[in-house]
Write a protein that holds these residues in place. Sequence first.
Motif, PDB file in Angstrom:
ATOM      1  N   LEU A  17       4.318   1.949 -11.265  1.00  0.00           N
ATOM      2  CA  LEU A  17       4.973   2.395 -10.115  1.00  0.00           C
ATOM      3  C   LEU A  17       4.788   3.550  -9.381  1.00  0.00           C
ATOM      4  O   LEU A  17       4.588   3.613  -8.220  1.00  0.00           O
ATOM      5  CB  LEU A  17       6.650   2.332 -10.318  1.00  0.00           C
ATOM      6  CG  LEU A  17       7.179   1.046 -10.713  1.00  0.00           C
ATOM      7  CD1 LEU A  17       8.860   1.256 -11.194  1.00  0.00           C
ATOM      8  CD2 LEU A  17       6.976  -0.089  -9.664  1.00  0.00           C
ATOM      9  N   GLY A  21       3.038   3.825  -5.796  1.00  0.00           N
ATOM     10  CA  GLY A  21       3.627   4.512  -4.693  1.00  0.00           C
ATOM     11  C   GLY A  21       2.903   5.894  -4.194  1.00  0.00           C
ATOM     12  O   GLY A  21       3.248   6.128  -3.182  1.00  0.00           O
ATOM     13  N   TYR A  26       1.315   0.028  -2.820  1.00  0.00           N
ATOM     14  CA  TYR A  26       2.644  -0.378  -2.757  1.00  0.00           C
ATOM     15  C   TYR A  26       2.861  -1.116  -1.278  1.00  0.00           C
ATOM     16  O   TYR A  26       3.798  -1.716  -1.081  1.00  0.00           O
ATOM     17  CB  TYR A  26       3.524   0.921  -2.751  1.00  0.00           C
ATOM     18  CG  TYR A  26       4.027   1.733  -1.334  1.00  0.00           C
ATOM     19  CD1 TYR A  26       4.883   1.611  -0.551  1.00  0.00           C
ATOM     20  CD2 TYR A  26       2.723   2.889  -1.153  1.00  0.00           C
ATOM     21  CE1 TYR A  26       5.161   2.386   0.652  1.00  0.00           C
ATOM     22  CE2 TYR A  26       2.913   3.379   0.042  1.00  0.00           C
ATOM     23  CZ  TYR A  26       3.977   3.279   0.901  1.00  0.00           C
ATOM     24  OH  TYR A  26       4.065   4.122   2.093  1.00  0.00           O
ATOM     25  N   GLN A  35       8.992   3.965   0.080  1.00  0.00           N
ATOM     26  CA  GLN A  35       8.032   4.603  -0.865  1.00  0.00           C
ATOM     27  C   GLN A  35       8.929   5.650  -1.690  1.00  0.00           C
ATOM     28  O   GLN A  35       8.566   5.796  -2.957  1.00  0.00           O
ATOM     29  CB  GLN A  35       7.011   5.358  -0.323  1.00  0.00           C
ATOM     30  CG  GLN A  35       6.039   6.037  -1.076  1.00  0.00           C
ATOM     31  CD  GLN A  35       5.013   6.737  -0.274  1.00  0.00           C
ATOM     32  OE1 GLN A  35       5.383   7.251   0.802  1.00  0.00           O
ATOM     33  NE2 GLN A  35       3.853   7.093  -0.727  1.00  0.00           N
ATOM     34  N   LEU A  38      10.617   3.852  -4.415  1.00  0.00           N
ATOM     35  CA  LEU A  38       9.711   3.596  -5.540  1.00  0.00           C
ATOM     36  C   LEU A  38       8.960   4.462  -6.515  1.00  0.00           C
ATOM     37  O   LEU A  38       9.177   4.566  -7.649  1.00  0.00           O
ATOM     38  CB  LEU A  38       8.521   2.920  -4.710  1.00  0.00           C
ATOM     39  CG  LEU A  38       7.523   1.809  -5.412  1.00  0.00           C
ATOM     40  CD1 LEU A  38       7.986   0.914  -6.036  1.00  0.00           C
ATOM     41  CD2 LEU A  38       6.370   1.861  -4.841  1.00  0.00           C
ATOM     42  N   CYS A 177      10.673  -6.383   1.757  1.00  0.00           N
ATOM     43  CA  CYS A 177       9.115  -6.646   0.745  1.00  0.00           C
ATOM     44  C   CYS A 177       8.565  -7.815   1.155  1.00  0.00           C
ATOM     45  O   CYS A 177       8.842  -8.528   1.947  1.00  0.00           O
ATOM     46  CB  CYS A 177       9.548  -6.646  -0.642  1.00  0.00           C
ATOM     47  SG  CYS A 177      10.797  -8.228  -1.034  1.00  0.00           S
TER      48      CYS A 177
END
Length: 246
Positions: A17, A21, A26, A35, A38, A177
């Motif tokens: 992750l 990010g 991402y 962001q 994340l 998303c």
Amino acid sequence: MNRQSQAAVLFLLGAALLHAGTTDLYLRYVKAGLQPLLLASGAVLIVAALATAWYEWRRGRKGHGEAPDEGHGEKHSHPEPRISWLLVLPLLALILVAPPALGSYSATRTGTALQEPLAYPALPATDPLPLGLVDYAGRAVYDHGRTLEGRRVRLTGFIALDHDGTPYLVRMALNCCAADAQPVKVALTGAIPPVLQPDTWLTVTGTYTPRRTRDPVNNGPIPYLKITSAAPTPEPRDPYDESYNN
């Protein structure tokens, strides 16, 4: 999977992750505004993994210093199934493989997601005017082009061809998303390039025209743009988000 293995998987997930990010990766999954969340999620997972590993290390040291209970003997440990390590494969895919952004295949099978804007901010006097495709479509349909009359605008998007060959300039709009991405389409007229390949990114310059059509998928409104020039352009850093260059 024992606690040490769980901690390792947590650590790898958190690292994945953080990697996504801190790079453009991402943007293939979520909108740019997510962001910070994340990165925070990745950091929390890494802290949880380290805390779990430290707790298990301390418990192991404490256990080695104690004698086994009389009459019970030592506890037998059972090996964990190795197949559980397949859980790591999605993490490696997240790190090593960047999925392509949604393109013409999704756009031609999904109806336009154009919605009426809440307001129409004043536009700068730039000529041609760099404008987000969603912004242009909203002004053209719901404001009837009042703020676009007599202006040359410049839009960027990818090409999608309808089943009858109608060319659209498209951007995929996100609520959250990539899973909820929906297209916003602008039909093209005027000096259309003679050869158009689906998923080719173009920057087009043109003028507003009151002509519009209906999306064959959901009957939503699709405005037209009368092209005066068009040129191929690289896929933008964020293929989902509109770029408002005021």
